[in-house]
Design a protein around this motif. Structure first.
Motif, PDB file in Angstrom:
ATOM      1  N   LEU A  66      -7.605   0.388  -0.661  1.00  0.00           N
ATOM      2  CA  LEU A  66      -6.514   0.885  -1.653  1.00  0.00           C
ATOM      3  C   LEU A  66      -6.211  -0.010  -2.707  1.00  0.00           C
ATOM      4  O   LEU A  66      -6.366   0.252  -3.842  1.00  0.00           O
ATOM      5  CB  LEU A  66      -5.471   1.594  -0.968  1.00  0.00           C
ATOM      6  N   GLN A  73      -6.365   4.244   1.346  1.00  0.00           N
ATOM      7  CA  GLN A  73      -5.611   3.237   2.381  1.00  0.00           C
ATOM      8  C   GLN A  73      -6.064   3.133   3.878  1.00  0.00           C
ATOM      9  O   GLN A  73      -5.917   2.113   4.360  1.00  0.00           O
ATOM     10  CB  GLN A  73      -3.928   3.921   2.216  1.00  0.00           C
ATOM     11  N   GLU A 112       0.644  -1.108  -0.051  1.00  0.00           N
ATOM     12  CA  GLU A 112       0.020  -0.005   0.028  1.00  0.00           C
ATOM     13  C   GLU A 112       0.844   1.267  -0.047  1.00  0.00           C
ATOM     14  O   GLU A 112       0.740   2.257  -0.814  1.00  0.00           O
ATOM     15  CB  GLU A 112      -0.814  -0.131   1.314  1.00  0.00           C
TER      16      GLU A 112
END
Length: 449
Positions: free
Chosen positions: A444, A439, A146
């Protein structure tokens, strides 16, 4: 001045031909490349593989241990045996006995099988800890991915923004070139002064310098992107400048489930579970252990003949089975201390969970506020571009009719240029803010870019 103007034209003709030959790097292509090639993601995947190895049955302690041993010995003796003071039946002294090359061999081999039937459940909970650590490593890898994705799109959007800014500057430069030609024609027909030509030349020079600077910034940004993608630094490409935002209703749904999907919260839950199992592992020291041992041995002894006995071969096979029960009734209190410390560690993890939950909630609210603000700014900048575009078109008409000066026309052009670049900046800032919000909500990697 005309020589410099010609060089500028040649330079931008070269750049136009170069960029027309560039490959197109889509967002999906960039994601695929970063997942395959990025150094940090490779390391994270290796860490997951290590944790996967650790959680296998081979590392659980549930399987027995089997060991084997073997040995061989060889001896050769030369000896003389004397019999002082001893006589034969005929009264003659008893002769010495010489034993030369008296050889003896010894061979041993054994197998030993050990198995722990019960160890106070410590093995059972250790195995569960390894399973949890594997899942924790997956979450840590996800966090790395991420963060890398955010880094990727930060640079990818930087390239996209500079690409759009370059196009805006290219249009501004073309407008300045057209103005320069009109000024030359008008001067030839006596409709303006040399000053209008000089002003146009100055604006071409300024636009050309801005264009060169933008081209260099774009090249540097592409190198930064190549580092993240782990590919040749001088690879060149074009990127996708289309940005789509997630519908508000879908975003609200993500926010409602943020606590369940946030990677930091999920890692805290795993650590809490590991601490819970650690308490049970340490409590296993209070319980007895039961084990089994099985042995099998084979021995061969070959002895040489002596003065009194003939040589022998002795072969032995043995089989043994042993059960043992061990109970550490009192270990000086070390087990009790370990259990107490494990409980304290669990309490600390509970406190940390509360802290992280509060921080995540704060970060989500801040990120949502920033996102809403940047979306509003982007919408305002979009309208501002439309307004400045209309103003520029009217100013161009007025300039061509001779009703406003070149300075006023240039100001309208600069206003449009600034409005366009500000809109580009606002667009990508808003998209990055959206990705950061995604996120935090744990979505995400589940989103189409």
């Amino acid at each position: 001045m005309k020589t410099a103007y010609t060089l500028i034209l040649l330079f931008f003709s070269f750049y136009t031909s170069v960029f027309s030959q560039e490959k197109f790097l889509t967002k999906d292509d960039a994601i695929q490349l970063v997942l395959e090639n990025n150094f940090g993601i490779k390391v994270a995947k290796n860490q997951v593989e290590i944790a996967d190895n650790n959680q296998s049955i081979l590392n659980s302690g549930y399987l027995p241990t089997l060991s084997g041993s073997a040995s061989a010995a060889y001896n050769r003796d030369d000896s003389t045996i004397e019999f002082p003071g001893q006589f034969n039946t005929d009264g003659s002294p008893r002769a010495d006995v010489n034993l030369n090359k008296a050889e003896a061999q010894r061979y041993n081999s054994s197998l030993s099988l050990n198995y722990v039937l019960f160890d106070g459940l410590g093995r059972y909970y250790n195995y569960k800890v390894l399973k949890e650590r594997y899942q924790l490593s997956e979450l840590q890898a996800r966090e790395t991915i991420e963060n890398t994705m955010l880094q990727l799109f930060s640079v990818y959007f930087q390239v996209a923004r500079l690409t759009e800014n370059r196009d805006v500057l290219k249009q501004a430069l073309q407008i300045s070139r057209d103005r320069y030609k009109r000024a030359e024609y008008a001067f030839e027909y006596g409709q303006n002064t040399k000053l209008d030509i000089l002003n146009a030349q100055v604006d071409i020079t300024n636009d050309s310098i801005a264009m060169l600077t933008m081209e260099q910034q774009l090249i540097n940004a592409k190198r930064d992107l190549n580092v993240i993608l782990n590919q040749n630094l001088n690879d060149t490409f074009q990127v996708d400048t289309i940005v789509q935002f997630i519908p508000e209703l879908q975003l609200e749904d993500y926010l409602a489930k943020a606590t369940e999907n946030n990677v930091a919260m999920l890692q805290t839950e795993k650590n809490l579970k590991i601490n819970e199992y650690d308490i049970k592992v340490n409590k296993s020291g209070y319980l007895p252990q039961l084990g089994l041992t099985g042995t099998y041995g084979w021995n061969l002894n070959q002895s040489a003949a002596s003065a009194f006995f003939p040589g022998t071969n002795n072969t032995t096979n043995n089989l043994g089975l042993n059960a043992s029960l061990t109970w550490n009734l009192f270990d000086g209190g070390s087990t009790t201390v370990r259990v107490r410390n494990a409980k304290i560690a669990y309490d600390n993890q509970e406190i940390l969970k509360q802290q992280i939950a509060l921080e995540v909630d704060r970060d989500i609210q801040n990120a949502k506020a920033i996102y809403d603000n940047l979306i509003a700014i982007f919408q305002i900048q979009e309208q501002n571009v439309i307004t400045n575009q209309n103003n520029f078109e009217r100013s161009r008409e007025q300039f061509q009719l001779g009703r406003i000066s070149s300075i006023e026309f240039r100001q309208a052009q600069i206003n449009l240029l600034n409005a366009s670049t500000n809109k580009n900046l606002a667009k990508y800032d808003a998209k990055l803010a959206e990705l950061q919000l995604l996120q935090l909500t744990g979505q995400l990697l589940n989103t189409e870019f």
